[in-house]
Design a protein around this motif. Structure first.
Motif, mmCIF file in Angstrom:
data_model
loop_
_atom_site.group_PDB
_atom_site.id
_atom_site.type_symbol
_atom_site.label_atom_id
_atom_site.label_comp_id
_atom_site.label_asym_id
_atom_site.label_seq_id
_atom_site.Cartn_x
_atom_site.Cartn_y
_atom_site.Cartn_z
ATOM 1 N N LYS A 104 0.475 -1.527 -0.171
ATOM 2 C CA LYS A 104 0.139 -0.063 -0.120
ATOM 3 C C LYS A 104 1.155 1.349 -0.329
ATOM 4 N N ASP A 105 2.463 0.794 -0.038
ATOM 5 C CA ASP A 105 3.374 2.789 -0.272
ATOM 6 C C ASP A 105 3.330 2.669 -1.358
ATOM 7 N N LEU A 106 3.014 2.865 -2.585
ATOM 8 C CA LEU A 106 3.389 3.153 -3.353
ATOM 9 C C LEU A 106 5.049 4.212 -3.945
ATOM 10 N N THR A 107 4.413 4.853 -3.355
ATOM 11 C CA THR A 107 5.797 6.014 -2.731
ATOM 12 C C THR A 107 7.237 5.548 -2.596
ATOM 13 N N LYS A 108 6.932 4.451 -1.422
ATOM 14 C CA LYS A 108 8.249 3.893 -0.914
ATOM 15 C C LYS A 108 8.439 2.485 -2.493
ATOM 16 N N GLN A 109 7.617 2.618 -3.208
ATOM 17 C CA GLN A 109 7.698 1.440 -4.003
ATOM 18 C C GLN A 109 8.614 1.845 -5.127
ATOM 19 N N GLU A 111 10.756 4.757 -4.926
ATOM 20 C CA GLU A 111 11.909 5.432 -4.297
ATOM 21 C C GLU A 111 12.878 4.382 -4.151
ATOM 22 N N GLN A 112 11.989 2.564 -3.797
ATOM 23 C CA GLN A 112 13.394 1.244 -3.855
ATOM 24 C C GLN A 112 13.638 1.272 -5.449
ATOM 25 N N THR A 113 12.103 1.468 -6.644
ATOM 26 C CA THR A 113 12.215 0.650 -8.234
ATOM 27 C C THR A 113 13.586 1.421 -7.975
ATOM 28 N N ASN A 114 13.517 2.888 -8.123
ATOM 29 C CA ASN A 114 14.336 4.207 -8.232
ATOM 30 C C ASN A 114 16.158 3.886 -7.808
ATOM 31 N N LYS A 115 16.104 3.434 -6.730
ATOM 32 C CA LYS A 115 17.569 2.730 -5.915
ATOM 33 C C LYS A 115 18.120 1.257 -6.735
ATOM 34 N N ARG A 116 16.580 0.039 -6.744
ATOM 35 C CA ARG A 116 17.364 -0.560 -7.463
ATOM 36 C C ARG A 116 17.778 -0.884 -9.306
ATOM 37 N N TRP A 117 16.482 -0.372 -9.921
ATOM 38 C CA TRP A 117 17.341 -0.015 -11.122
ATOM 39 C C TRP A 117 18.138 0.882 -11.469
ATOM 40 N N ALA A 131 10.964 5.399 -12.771
ATOM 41 C CA ALA A 131 11.187 4.292 -11.760
ATOM 42 C C ALA A 131 9.516 4.234 -11.526
ATOM 43 N N ALA A 132 8.943 4.610 -11.639
ATOM 44 C CA ALA A 132 7.582 4.582 -11.596
ATOM 45 C C ALA A 132 6.912 3.755 -12.687
ATOM 46 N N GLN A 133 7.280 4.282 -14.451
ATOM 47 C CA GLN A 133 7.118 3.156 -15.232
ATOM 48 C C GLN A 133 7.401 2.288 -15.123
#
Length: 146
Positions: A104-109, A111-117, A131-133
């Motif tokens: 339920k935490d899209l903001t964290k998702q 942010e974490q995607t940006n760090k991981r990719w 990252a959102a895309q």
């Protein structure tokens, strides 16, 4: 004749002494010792998809699903995959785990995607918009039920 000792020689001698002091002795199992093995442990070692399922992750995408995922990422920016298809697949599965952990935490998702990719030309990530895309492509193609 006395040979002077250099600090380097002393350091090497100390390291060798430390290494020889670290050796461990293992004992042979006794006849009464029982080795406990579970069928699921053996299955997860032999089957990576079973290991992923046991960890609550989706199986590795194959065939058309894999191609749709890679095509989706490349449509955003070819530098996201940067010729490392297997690495992108691994990151996609990892991203699914993060989606599952923070449903339920899209903001964290994002942010974490940006760090991981990351990539060689984007070591800090591709930015929050991409990252959102990436997150959306991963969610819809690799783990749509999460």
């Amino acid at each position: 004749m006395h040979t002077p000792r250099t600090p380097a020689a002393i350091a090497v001698a100390a390291a060798l002494l430390a290494l020889t002091g670290c050796s461990s002795v293992t004992s042979e199992p006794k006849p009464d010792d029982k080795v406990v093995s579970s069928p699921s442990a053996a299955a997860t070692t032999a089957d990576p998809d079973a290991a992923r399922a046991a960890a609550g992750l989706p199986p590795e995408p194959k065939g058309a699903q894999r191609q749709a995922f890679l095509d989706g990422l490349n449509a955003i920016d070819r530098d996201i995959v940067h010729g490392k298809d297997d690495k992108a697949i691994s990151r996609g599965i990892d991203t699914c785990g993060m989606i599952k952990d923070h449903p339920k935490d899209l903001t964290k998702q994002v942010e974490q995607t940006n760090k991981r990719w990351t990539s060689p030309t984007h070591p800090e990530g591709h930015g929050l918009t991409k990252a959102a895309q990436i997150l959306a492509v991963t969610h819809t193609t690799v783990c749509p039920t999460y």
